[in-house]
Scaffold this motif. Sequence first.
Motif, PDB file in Angstrom:
ATOM      1  N   VAL A   1       0.522   5.352  58.142  1.00 14.71           N
ATOM      2  CA  VAL A   1       1.618   4.432  57.777  1.00 14.71           C
ATOM      3  C   VAL A   1       0.859   3.281  57.169  1.00 14.71           C
ATOM      4  O   VAL A   1      -0.046   2.771  57.858  1.00 14.71           O
ATOM      5  CB  VAL A   1       2.485   4.382  58.892  1.00 14.71           C
ATOM      6  N   LYS A   2       1.359   2.807  56.049  1.00 17.17           N
ATOM      7  CA  LYS A   2       0.520   1.537  55.259  1.00 17.17           C
ATOM      8  C   LYS A   2       0.931   0.418  56.015  1.00 17.17           C
ATOM      9  O   LYS A   2       0.249  -0.651  56.247  1.00 17.17           O
ATOM     10  CB  LYS A   2       0.873   1.843  53.842  1.00 17.17           C
TER      11      LYS A   2
ATOM     12  N   THR B   1       8.104   1.656  56.221  1.00 16.24           N
ATOM     13  CA  THR B   1       7.966   2.792  55.526  1.00 16.24           C
ATOM     14  C   THR B   1       9.085   3.682  56.138  1.00 16.24           C
ATOM     15  O   THR B   1       9.466   3.621  57.165  1.00 16.24           O
ATOM     16  CB  THR B   1       6.226   3.605  56.075  1.00 16.24           C
ATOM     17  N   LYS B   2       9.520   4.427  55.026  1.00 18.35           N
ATOM     18  CA  LYS B   2      10.782   5.375  55.335  1.00 18.35           C
ATOM     19  C   LYS B   2      10.447   6.727  55.293  1.00 18.35           C
ATOM     20  O   LYS B   2      10.000   7.220  54.272  1.00 18.35           O
ATOM     21  CB  LYS B   2      11.864   4.560  54.534  1.00 18.35           C
TER      22      LYS B   2
ATOM     23  N   ARG C   1       9.123  10.688  51.504  1.00 21.93           N
ATOM     24  CA  ARG C   1       8.525   9.225  52.292  1.00 21.93           C
ATOM     25  C   ARG C   1       8.940   8.239  51.090  1.00 21.93           C
ATOM     26  O   ARG C   1       8.651   8.368  49.855  1.00 21.93           O
ATOM     27  CB  ARG C   1       7.272   9.749  52.456  1.00 21.93           C
ATOM     28  N   TYR C   2       9.103   7.097  51.636  1.00 25.80           N
ATOM     29  CA  TYR C   2       9.224   5.940  50.831  1.00 25.80           C
ATOM     30  C   TYR C   2       8.377   4.747  51.220  1.00 25.80           C
ATOM     31  O   TYR C   2       8.112   4.572  52.433  1.00 25.80           O
ATOM     32  CB  TYR C   2      10.672   5.242  50.770  1.00 25.80           C
ATOM     33  N   ALA C   3       7.726   3.974  50.412  1.00 20.47           N
ATOM     34  CA  ALA C   3       6.646   2.868  50.324  1.00 20.47           C
ATOM     35  C   ALA C   3       7.542   1.842  51.314  1.00 20.47           C
ATOM     36  O   ALA C   3       8.838   1.752  51.186  1.00 20.47           O
ATOM     37  CB  ALA C   3       6.039   2.550  49.120  1.00 20.47           C
ATOM     38  N   PRO C   4       6.957   1.024  52.057  1.00 20.70           N
ATOM     39  CA  PRO C   4       7.495  -0.086  52.680  1.00 20.70           C
ATOM     40  C   PRO C   4       8.097  -0.885  51.655  1.00 20.70           C
ATOM     41  O   PRO C   4       9.362  -1.375  52.050  1.00 20.70           O
ATOM     42  CB  PRO C   4       6.257  -0.975  53.299  1.00 20.70           C
TER      43      PRO C   4
ATOM     44  N   GLY D   1       1.149  10.150  52.736  1.00 21.62           N
ATOM     45  CA  GLY D   1       1.461   8.976  51.685  1.00 21.62           C
ATOM     46  C   GLY D   1       0.199   8.324  50.927  1.00 21.62           C
ATOM     47  O   GLY D   1      -0.843   9.287  50.922  1.00 21.62           O
TER      48      GLY D   1
ATOM     49  N   LYS E   1       3.828  12.318  59.410  1.00 25.14           N
ATOM     50  CA  LYS E   1       2.822  11.833  58.420  1.00 25.14           C
ATOM     51  C   LYS E   1       2.055  13.176  57.868  1.00 25.14           C
ATOM     52  O   LYS E   1       1.477  13.198  56.766  1.00 25.14           O
ATOM     53  CB  LYS E   1       1.801  11.087  59.135  1.00 25.14           C
TER      54      LYS E   1
END
Length: 158
Positions: A121-122, A126-127, A139-142, A115, A110
Amino acid sequence: MKIYDFDIKTAGGQSLQFNQFKNQPILIVNTATKCGLTPQFEGLEKLHQEYKDQGLVVIGFPCNQFAGQEPLSNETMEETCKINYGVTFPLTKKIDVNGKDTHPIFKYLKKALPGMLGKRVKWNFTKFLIAPNGEPFKRYAPTTSPDKIEKDIQQLLK
């Protein structure tokens, strides 16, 4: 500090040392078995099967911090992922990804790749993609489906 400095216990209780993944891209995902995004396990397994022989490592980090969507024990959760989604990539024991008990690997990720919510982390799935040199890459969104990450994985495998 690099990703290779970390270790964690798998859902089955074995030690997973990240230094064994030197020179390999790593996809780290916080997961949950009772989430609307849980079908992403299928896409993650597909990436694992497609690219594991070229070096990709996919690791799921189950987390119960988002609406209690990982209520299962470590053993039951691992079995559920195998039976329902064919998961063969490693799953860790359940961890926290936010708050005072955040696992050190997620503190590191993080900080390196903040993000939309900064250093939080949302939601589940989350990747984080780690480059073969051990540096956090993206970083990728959920809601980003695993197939949308494939081009970045291919780039890192070149």
